[in-house]
Enzyme design. Structure first.
Site, PDB file in Angstrom:
ATOM      1  N   SER A 168       0.859  -1.197   0.000  1.00 25.53           N
ATOM      2  CA  SER A 168       0.000   0.000   0.000  1.00 25.53           C
ATOM      3  C   SER A 168       0.888   1.237   0.000  1.00 25.53           C
ATOM      4  CB  SER A 168      -0.928  -0.040   1.223  1.00 25.53           C
ATOM      5  OG  SER A 168      -1.907   0.969   1.135  1.00 25.53           O
ATOM      6  N   ASN A 169       0.382   2.365   0.402  1.00 24.01           N
ATOM      7  CA  ASN A 169       1.184   3.592   0.463  1.00 24.01           C
ATOM      8  C   ASN A 169       0.665   4.456   1.610  1.00 24.01           C
ATOM      9  OD1 ASN A 169      -0.955   5.419  -0.591  1.00 24.01           O
ATOM     10  ND2 ASN A 169      -0.750   4.077  -2.371  1.00 24.01           N
ATOM     11  N   ALA A 170       1.289   5.607   1.785  1.00 18.94           N
ATOM     12  CA  ALA A 170       1.035   6.420   2.991  1.00 18.94           C
ATOM     13  C   ALA A 170      -0.185   7.343   2.880  1.00 18.94           C
ATOM     14  CB  ALA A 170       2.275   7.245   3.307  1.00 18.94           C
ATOM     15  N   SER A 171      -0.939   7.235   1.782  1.00 22.62           N
ATOM     16  CA  SER A 171      -2.101   8.129   1.655  1.00 22.62           C
ATOM     17  C   SER A 171      -3.132   7.840   2.759  1.00 22.62           C
ATOM     18  CB  SER A 171      -2.749   7.898   0.279  1.00 22.62           C
ATOM     19  OG  SER A 171      -4.028   8.481   0.254  1.00 22.62           O
ATOM     20  N   ALA A 201      -4.582   7.438  -4.199  1.00 19.10           N
ATOM     21  CA  ALA A 201      -3.210   7.005  -4.466  1.00 19.10           C
ATOM     22  C   ALA A 201      -3.297   5.517  -4.772  1.00 19.10           C
ATOM     23  CB  ALA A 201      -2.331   7.277  -3.267  1.00 19.10           C
TER      24      ALA A 201
END
Ligand code: CTP
Length: 395
Positions: free
Chosen positions: A205-208, A272
């Site tokens: 995943s990502n930090a959004s 994102a």
């Protein structure tokens, strides 16, 4: 201001005497003002002062009115709610959902923009508890007219003095101008990260956090749009009054977004989206061994590009999170994904993701741009929608 319905809350600080002058100015400018005082405010200025100025009843208690749910009616009929002065106490109550008098009960039921003009002792204003409460409310889309530095009633000088009447009027006028500007429009917004599972407990995943998209959804709803928020996994609360479709993976988002697209006037893609997903995901937890693990990642569909191919008459706005060559990269995406406009932000050094603040520029055409400046995400959401509405010809 002419004909605008204003709900004015007055709380118990020494600056509450200034609310009487504000009420008079609003009435002189043609606004219809309903005043609600807290019992503490009434110790400073009587309800009679306000009812005389507005030629309408001024309320203090939930039990003043013969009707069943007066707090709901008062905020439902208004275009904007203003609290001036807003004490540290009312700010704390609003941040925590406490509804123990007519004013806080009405504000908890409010689905209209709320403008707060704090006024208090400078030490109270600087206290970490107040700072945290202010940040919570800002993140929920409350507007603030920040207090000024100057003489405080305690005889000291500091930051805590109620903002000037002109600044409060300006904020009210700004909020009123935005109200209903998207009435009758259907808006879809993608927001947050996607999660691409590798096994039941691990994912890419990502930090959004989805904060920007949530702020956009809230702002579009406040402007009268019917909003669908396609929201990836996040702990942030979606705004009230918005239809929320929860998604997990890029493929979920793709299906949900394409199902929404037809008949939507404005689509804003702030999600994102993970560009790749593990080729396969194990049904049970992968047990670790001493060997290294190689996971093959395959491409995810580009949701925005797919919307660009099928967009029909909807106005399509993308986001570009860039670390280098911002505008060149963003313009390339604008053309390649067939967008009407793209908002570009700089995500170097952890900026943008997971923070309350951001800095954006909006690009369209071959060389057009508008700098939306830096600020908290609700302020940027308002500026972004102002610019998009102009391009769509709504305002
Ligand atoms: N986007 C999307 N689906 C994807 C990837 C991106 O809908 N699979 C959307 C994002 O919501 C955003 C825009 O495309 O509005 C730009 O995303 P970004 O990741 O910056 O661009 P990419 O096209 O993926 O290019 P790159 O990662 O190479 O910068």
């Amino acid at each position: 201001m002419k004909g605008a319905r204003i709900f004015l809350g007055v709380t118990g600080g020494i600056a509450s005497y200034k609310a009487a002058a504000l009420t008079s100015t609003l009435v002189q400018r043609g606004a219809i003002v309903d005043v609600v005082l807290t019992p503490e405010a009434e110790r400073f200025v009587g309800a009679l002062t306000f009812s005389s100025l507005t030629a309408r009843p001024a309320y203090v208690s939930l039990w003043d009115m013969p009707e069943r749910i007066p707090h709901i009616r008062l905020v439902r009929e208004a275009d904007v709610a203003v609290v001036a002065p807003a004490t540290a106490n009312v700010i704390a109550k609003l941040a925590h959902g406490i509804a123990d008098d007519l004013l806080t009960t009405a504000l908890l039921a409010a689905r209209i923009p709320v403008v707060l003009a704090p006024a208090m002792n400078d030490a109270m204003y600087a206290h970490p508890a107040t700072r945290e409460n202010l940040a919570t409310l800002r993140a929920r889309g409350y507007e603030f007219v920040d207090p000024e530095r100057g003489y405080l009633a305690e005889g000291e000088t500091g930051v805590g003095r109620l903002a000037s009447e002109d600044r409060i009027l300006e904020a009210i006028a700004r909020v009123l101008a935005r109200r209903r500007s998207l009435a009758g429009k259907r808006v879809a917004i993608t927001a947050g990260p996607t999660r691409e599972a590798f096994d039941p407990v691990r994912f890419v995943s990502n930090a959004s956090t989805g904060a920007m998209g949530i702020a956009l959804a809230r702002e579009a709803a406040l402007r009268g749009a019917s909003v669908t928020l396609l929201l990836g996994p996040t702990l942030l609360e979606p705004p009230a009054g918005v239809e929320v479709v929860r998604v997990t993976t890029a493929c979920d988002l793709y299906d949900a977004a394409l199902a929404q697209a037809a008949g939507t006037d404005l689509i804003i893609a702030s999600a994102a989206v993970a560009d790749w997903r593990p080729e396969s995901s194990s049904e049970s937890k992968v047990k670790k061994t001493d060997a290294d693990l190689v996971v093959r990642m395959v491409r995810n569909p580009d949701v925005l590009a797919a919307l660009g191919e099928r967009k029909g008459t909807s106005f399509l706005v993308g986001f570009a999170a860039e670390t280098d060559d911002h505008e060149r990269n963003a313009r390339e995406k604008l053309a390649r994904k067939r967008l009407d406009a793209i908002a570009v932000n700089d995500v170097r050094d952890g900026r943008g993701f997971g923070t309350g603040e951001n800095a954006l520029a909006l690009l369209w055409g071959t060389a057009d741009r508008r700098d939306l400046g830096a600020g908290d995400k609700s302020a940027l959401a308002a500026r972004l929608l102002d610019a998009v509405e102009e391009l769509m010809g709504c305002s």
